[in-house]
Write a protein that holds these residues in place. Structure first.
Motif, PDB file in Angstrom:
ATOM      1  N   ARG A  23      -1.416 -13.749  -3.158  1.00  0.00           N
ATOM      2  CA  ARG A  23      -2.107 -14.311  -3.341  1.00  0.00           C
ATOM      3  C   ARG A  23      -2.731 -13.737  -4.528  1.00  0.00           C
ATOM      4  NH1 ARG A  23      -6.716 -11.720  -4.257  1.00  0.00           N
ATOM      5  NH2 ARG A  23      -6.627 -10.241  -3.679  1.00  0.00           N
ATOM      6  N   LEU A  24      -2.124 -12.960  -5.382  1.00  0.00           N
ATOM      7  CA  LEU A  24      -2.262 -12.446  -6.862  1.00  0.00           C
ATOM      8  C   LEU A  24      -1.411 -13.689  -7.427  1.00  0.00           C
ATOM      9  CD1 LEU A  24      -3.115  -9.238  -7.834  1.00  0.00           C
ATOM     10  CD2 LEU A  24      -4.232 -10.897  -7.580  1.00  0.00           C
ATOM     11  N   LEU A  25      -0.267 -13.701  -7.277  1.00  0.00           N
ATOM     12  CA  LEU A  25       1.357 -14.615  -7.792  1.00  0.00           C
ATOM     13  C   LEU A  25       0.105 -15.899  -7.760  1.00  0.00           C
ATOM     14  CD1 LEU A  25       3.474 -15.226  -9.487  1.00  0.00           C
ATOM     15  CD2 LEU A  25       4.673 -15.429  -6.590  1.00  0.00           C
ATOM     16  N   GLN A  26       0.087 -16.784  -6.419  1.00  0.00           N
ATOM     17  CA  GLN A  26      -0.496 -18.040  -6.707  1.00  0.00           C
ATOM     18  C   GLN A  26      -1.557 -18.207  -7.766  1.00  0.00           C
ATOM     19  OE1 GLN A  26       0.961 -20.059  -4.592  1.00  0.00           O
ATOM     20  NE2 GLN A  26      -0.611 -22.305  -5.262  1.00  0.00           N
ATOM     21  N   GLN A  27      -2.206 -16.935  -7.877  1.00  0.00           N
ATOM     22  CA  GLN A  27      -3.410 -17.571  -8.193  1.00  0.00           C
ATOM     23  C   GLN A  27      -3.287 -17.514  -9.969  1.00  0.00           C
ATOM     24  OE1 GLN A  27      -6.889 -14.680  -8.401  1.00  0.00           O
ATOM     25  NE2 GLN A  27      -7.555 -14.904 -10.059  1.00  0.00           N
ATOM     26  N   ILE A  28      -1.582 -16.626 -10.080  1.00  0.00           N
ATOM     27  CA  ILE A  28      -1.876 -16.776 -11.815  1.00  0.00           C
ATOM     28  C   ILE A  28      -0.739 -18.375 -11.780  1.00  0.00           C
ATOM     29  CG2 ILE A  28       0.827 -16.189 -13.098  1.00  0.00           C
ATOM     30  CD1 ILE A  28      -0.561 -13.103 -12.111  1.00  0.00           C
ATOM     31  N   ARG A  29      -0.360 -18.363 -10.782  1.00  0.00           N
ATOM     32  CA  ARG A  29       0.890 -20.462 -11.074  1.00  0.00           C
ATOM     33  C   ARG A  29      -0.412 -21.383 -11.173  1.00  0.00           C
ATOM     34  NH1 ARG A  29       5.403 -19.378  -6.444  1.00  0.00           N
ATOM     35  NH2 ARG A  29       6.796 -18.588  -7.595  1.00  0.00           N
ATOM     36  N   GLN A  30      -1.430 -21.592 -10.525  1.00  0.00           N
ATOM     37  CA  GLN A  30      -2.033 -22.312 -10.846  1.00  0.00           C
ATOM     38  C   GLN A  30      -3.233 -21.853 -11.847  1.00  0.00           C
ATOM     39  OE1 GLN A  30      -3.264 -24.132  -8.501  1.00  0.00           O
ATOM     40  NE2 GLN A  30      -4.854 -25.134  -9.229  1.00  0.00           N
ATOM     41  N   SER A  31      -3.767 -21.246 -12.789  1.00  0.00           N
ATOM     42  CA  SER A  31      -3.851 -21.275 -13.593  1.00  0.00           C
ATOM     43  C   SER A  31      -3.340 -21.177 -14.886  1.00  0.00           C
ATOM     44  CB  SER A  31      -4.215 -19.300 -13.707  1.00  0.00           C
ATOM     45  OG  SER A  31      -5.253 -18.783 -13.230  1.00  0.00           O
ATOM     46  N   SER A  91      -1.498 -25.583 -18.765  1.00  0.00           N
ATOM     47  CA  SER A  91      -0.734 -26.530 -19.506  1.00  0.00           C
ATOM     48  C   SER A  91      -0.947 -28.301 -19.226  1.00  0.00           C
ATOM     49  CB  SER A  91       0.603 -26.748 -18.191  1.00  0.00           C
ATOM     50  OG  SER A  91       1.434 -24.880 -18.433  1.00  0.00           O
ATOM     51  N   PHE A  92      -1.548 -28.516 -18.088  1.00  0.00           N
ATOM     52  CA  PHE A  92      -2.528 -29.518 -18.021  1.00  0.00           C
ATOM     53  C   PHE A  92      -3.482 -30.042 -18.481  1.00  0.00           C
ATOM     54  CE2 PHE A  92       1.091 -29.879 -15.458  1.00  0.00           C
ATOM     55  CZ  PHE A  92       2.230 -30.972 -15.516  1.00  0.00           C
ATOM     56  N   GLY A  93      -4.193 -29.064 -18.613  1.00  0.00           N
ATOM     57  CA  GLY A  93      -5.910 -29.177 -19.250  1.00  0.00           C
ATOM     58  C   GLY A  93      -6.454 -29.484 -18.582  1.00  0.00           C
ATOM     59  N   VAL A  94      -6.797 -29.460 -16.870  1.00  0.00           N
ATOM     60  CA  VAL A  94      -7.116 -30.483 -15.734  1.00  0.00           C
ATOM     61  C   VAL A  94      -8.252 -29.401 -15.308  1.00  0.00           C
ATOM     62  CG1 VAL A  94      -7.044 -30.981 -13.509  1.00  0.00           C
ATOM     63  CG2 VAL A  94      -5.278 -31.661 -15.360  1.00  0.00           C
ATOM     64  N   GLY A  95      -9.845 -29.474 -15.482  1.00  0.00           N
ATOM     65  CA  GLY A  95     -10.312 -28.369 -15.252  1.00  0.00           C
ATOM     66  C   GLY A  95     -10.792 -26.945 -15.300  1.00  0.00           C
ATOM     67  N   VAL A  96      -9.936 -26.610 -16.688  1.00  0.00           N
ATOM     68  CA  VAL A  96     -10.249 -24.991 -16.395  1.00  0.00           C
ATOM     69  C   VAL A  96      -9.698 -25.065 -18.045  1.00  0.00           C
ATOM     70  CG1 VAL A  96      -8.639 -22.809 -16.633  1.00  0.00           C
ATOM     71  CG2 VAL A  96      -8.561 -24.792 -14.223  1.00  0.00           C
TER      72      VAL A  96
END
Length: 861
Positions: A819-827, A832-837
């Protein structure tokens, strides 16, 4: 030749082994000009047997020549050609004080003596009112003609440099560069430049770099134009083996190649082997560095030149040839070991009496290979031979040690095959014999010293190769040896010191020689220090620092200790990698001989030893256990800590976070590591300790915690020990308070906990020791967390046996990690694309992942 030659040493000037060829020539009256290849010219009086003057030049002297009227001396240096008046030099010598009569007059060449500003002049020659210079420019030889009245350039000639010429080992051993030769050749039908009175007719033929050939040979060699115009001809003997000539008249001529010796030309001269009369040299002689001898003469039987032809007689003598000179029928040449005499009339007669066939060639070679030894060794320069009133030939030579020697040859007698020596010369014969014995002893002593030096170099080289092979074998093995088993290794101690009210972390590195070899002269301990990461204010560059510590004669079992500054407080990030290696310089192997080999100055061999790591635990400054927390807190804060705390509180109050104007203190960060108590008992505690009925140690849990803290703060994983003051004595509690390199307070806590889990339908528990790191600095927490894990990893590698692996929440831990790895990848994708974060949100997300990893660690069993 009857008897032995007599050698008389006049003076010693010393020979520095410079790169220029020594020069020795007669001057005005009884003066002798001498230069050993450095920037000094010595004027020696052969009559008074003493040094009369010294001329200091602005650079190494390459050549010198006198004017025809003996009034001026021209000196060639690398910066140009200088001219000095000999009358001025004589007046300086005569004006010396009476009490200073034993010391020579001194003259320093300055810019006012500069005549021709041409750099790199190698040879000089003065012909009438023309001054000739010879220099090398890239791949060409440049011959330049100047007017001696105003030193204006008249003409210039060039000749391509011949590559691939064979050189002897002399230049490689001595570092001496062979000087090109410039000689002026005249026809005997033309008046030659005036020469000083002498007792020998041959000295009229050869004088001051001028040769006089018979007209027939002159016309055959240099052509009809030079003969009709009565032109002097410049003969050049070059280090590339070419023998070139240039007639000065008529204008428009160019340099031509007369012959090639295919080896550096050492000597060019003229000899009257047929003795047709005074001033008539019948033969031109050229000698190469490796021993090739060329005799050029005229012979009847050709259609050209009124029935004459040019004959080249070639052969080889023992080399390498250092220098040479000729008289009417003999060639005198010096090798590295002896001074030899070759009878040119015998060589020429064997050639003249036979047709050109194999028999003639073999007889000529036999005559060249049978010279007469004079038993004088290591002569590097010779002046023109002279004759005294007793018809004895006298040579003036310069030895390799800088000794000016007069060598007197015995008179040759032909009236008896076994001549009887007069009784009046009996004493002189004994003197000659003793002199020859002395020369042989000196030669033997030199050879013995050279052999001893070579044997020592070979022994040293063998030692170096053994050490290199041993270290490379231990490095290239598939399983790297631990530091404790390496034959030559380094270990270090990191400790804090205070100088000029500033704390700094120092590293004391110790080189242990546990090998059977002695680390002799030439070894250097090289230490490279570089951080694995860089501090925020370093601009993104992780710079390294190198330290070198030469040493010698480190015997087996001995140590070599050095200290070096590692970091100042707050200026370096941790961990820091320290790479240790041994460097051997080839100049240390050859010693003083390496000065003559510039190509070896930067040659060295680098052998890596081991790599040390200084982490956050090494850099901690332990203050006290938690029992004296309040007292230690009041004593540990210095002025810098107070200012930093004030600035941090101001930054927090300005940030406006929270209600009521923000927080007054930063919340501490923490990280923990859980280690099985059973693993600690097997590795840290005594194996012979008492066990209870369940197989557990009877020692109090607090002792296990104290042992773990003491091991973390004092042991030396990777070869580095922390130099804390009284760590093990001060740890009376399982809570330790310390300061990190940036001045932040750090708390280390060790306590025993029970870890429970439901596995296969039943509840299991395991006793573990939890090490917790707390600090207000997240950098300190991360660094200490990494250092503790690194030590636990080293502990696992030394565990005696592996225990049964239990689940203990392994499935839940893996699900949480996914779960933490998925969170890191999403961040990372959103950033990288500057989408909403935003950047701040991504940083906060990654920080929360790191905190969860620290708060829910896996159990190390």
């Amino acid at each position: 030749m009857e008897g032995r030659c007599a050698v008389e040493t006049w003076a010693e000037f010393g020979f520095s082994g410079s790169s220029c060829t020594p020069r020795l020539k007669f001057g005005l009256a009884t003066d002798v000009f001498l230069c050993t290849g450095n920037d000094q010219i010595y004027v020696f009086s052969s009559q008074e047997r003493k040094l009369t003057a010294t001329i200091e030049c602005p650079g190494p002297v390459t050549d010198l020549v006198e004017s025809h009227d003996k009034q001026f001396l021209y000196v060639a240096c690398r910066s140009g050609v200088y001219c000095v008046s000999l009358q001025f030099l004589s007046s300086r010598a005569q004006s010396s004080p009476v009490d200073a009569s034993s010391s020579p007059a001194e003259l320093k060449m300055s810019a006012e003596f500069l005549a021709v500003a041409e750099e790199g002049v190698l040879s000089l020659l003065l012909v009438g009112s023309v001054l000739l210079t010879l220099s090398q420019r890239d791949t060409s030889w440049i011959l330049t003609l100047y007017r001696s009245s105003n030193y204006e350039m008249h003409r210039s000639f060039s000749l391509p440099l011949v590559s691939g010429v064979a050189h002897s080992d002399t230049e490689g051993k001595t570092g001496m560069r062979r000087r090109p030769l410039l000689i002026c050749v005249h026809s005997s039908a033309v008046a030659t430049p005036p020469s000083p009175p002498s007792t020998s007719s041959f000295e009229e033929t050869v004088s001051g770099g001028h040769l006089c050939l018979e007209p027939v040979l002159f016309k055959l060699l240099f052509g009809i134009d030079a003969t009709l115009t009565k032109s002097p001809v410049i003969l050049c003997g070059l280090p590339d083996g070419c023998l070139c000539f240039l007639p000065l008249r008529p204008p428009g001529l160019r340099l031509k190649v007369l012959h090639s010796l295919e080896q550096p030309v050492v000597f060019v001269g003229a000899s009257g082997v047929m003795e047709a009369g005074p001033g008539h040299a019948q033969c031109l002689v050229a000698v190469g560095e490796q021993g090739r001898v060329v005799l050029i003469k005229s012979d009847k039987g050709g259609s050209e030149g009124g029935g004459h032809r040019t004959v080249f007689i070639e052969g080889c003598v023992q080399g390498p040839v250092m220098c040479g000179c000729v008289d009417t029928k003999r060639l005198y040449y010096s090798t590295e070991s002896d001074l030899l005499v070759l009878d040119l009339s015998e060589v020429s007669s064997k050639r003249d009496g036979h047709e050109r066939d194999g028999e003639t060639s073999s007889m000529t070679d036999a005559a060249l290979q049978s010279p007469t030894s004079l038993n004088v060794c290591r002569v590097v320069a010779l002046a023109e031979p002279t004759c005294n009133t007793a018809e004895e030939v006298q040579l003036l030579g310069l030895s390799v040690r800088g000794q000016l020697q007069r060598i007197t040859l015995p008179v040759e007698r032909q009236d008896a095959r076994l001549p009887k020596m007069p009784s009046t010369r009996g004493g002189r014969s004994v003197k000659d014999l003793l002199s020859a014995i002395g020369d042989v002893c000196e030669r033997a002593s030199v050879l013995k010293t050279a052999i001893k030096s070579k044997n020592q170099i070979l022994r040293h080289l063998n030692q170096v190769l053994n050490i290199s092979f041993m270290l490379m074998t231990s490095t290239n093995t598939k399983e790297h040896l631990p530091i404790q088993e390496k034959p030559i290794r380094c270990h270090a101690t990191a400790s804090w010191s205070r100088l000029l009210q500033k704390d700094s972390l120092n590293l004391t590195c110790v080189l242990d020689n546990l090998s059977p070899y002695v680390l002799e002269r030439g070894w250097t301990l090289s230490i490279a220090v570089f951080p694995l990461s860089y501090p925020p204010g370093a601009g993104g560059d992780s710079s390294s620092t190198n330290f070198s510590f030469p040493f010698h004669n480190l015997h087996p079992g001995e140590t070599f200790e050095v200290s070096l500054p590692l970091a100042a407080a707050g200026e370096t990030s941790f961990p820091v990698t320290v790479s240790c290696s041994l460097i051997f310089s080839l100049t240390g192997l050859l010693g003083e001989e390496a000065k003559n080999l510039p190509s070896l100055q930067s040659s060295c061999v680098s052998l890596p030893l081991n790599t040390l790591t200084v982490d956050w635990l090494h850099a901690l400054q332990v203050t006290s256990p938690i029992a004296t927390h309040r007292k230690a807190t009041s004593q540990s804060y210095n002025k810098t800590d107070t200012i930093q705390a004030f600035l941090r509180s101001r930054q927090i109050s300005r940030s406006g976070r929270g209600e009521g104007g923000g927080e007054t203190e930063r919340e501490p960060h923490s990280a923990s590591v859980q280690v099985s108590s059973e693993l600690l008992r097997d590795t840290l505690m005594l194996k012979g300790s008492d066990l209870d009925a369940r197989g557990r140690s009877k020692l109090a849990p607090q002792n296990v915690c104290l042992s773990l803290l003491e091991w973390l703060l004092s042991e030396a994983p990777g070869g580095v020990t922390a130099g804390h003051q009284g760590d093990k004595i001060a740890l009376s509690s399982s809570v330790v308070r310390a300061q990190d390199p940036n001045g932040h307070v750090v708390k280390l806590t060790a306590k025993e906990v029970n870890v429970r889990e439901e596995s296969t339908g039943k509840e299991e528990s395991l006793t573990a020791v939890e090490v917790q790191v707390e600090s207000s600095s997240i950098a300190a927490v991360c660094g200490l967390h990494h250092a503790v894990l690194r030590r636990i990893q080293a502990l696992l590698q030394t565990a005696a046996s592996t225990k049964r692996i239990q689940s203990l929440g392994l499935r839940q831990a893996l699900q949480r990690a996914e779960r933490l790895l998925q969170q890191i990848r999403q961040s990372r994708i959103s950033g990288s694309f500057g989408v909403g974060v935003s950047t701040g949100q991504m940083t906060q997300s990654l920080l929360s992942v790191y905190q969860e990893l620290r708060e829910n660690p896996l159990l190390i069993i």
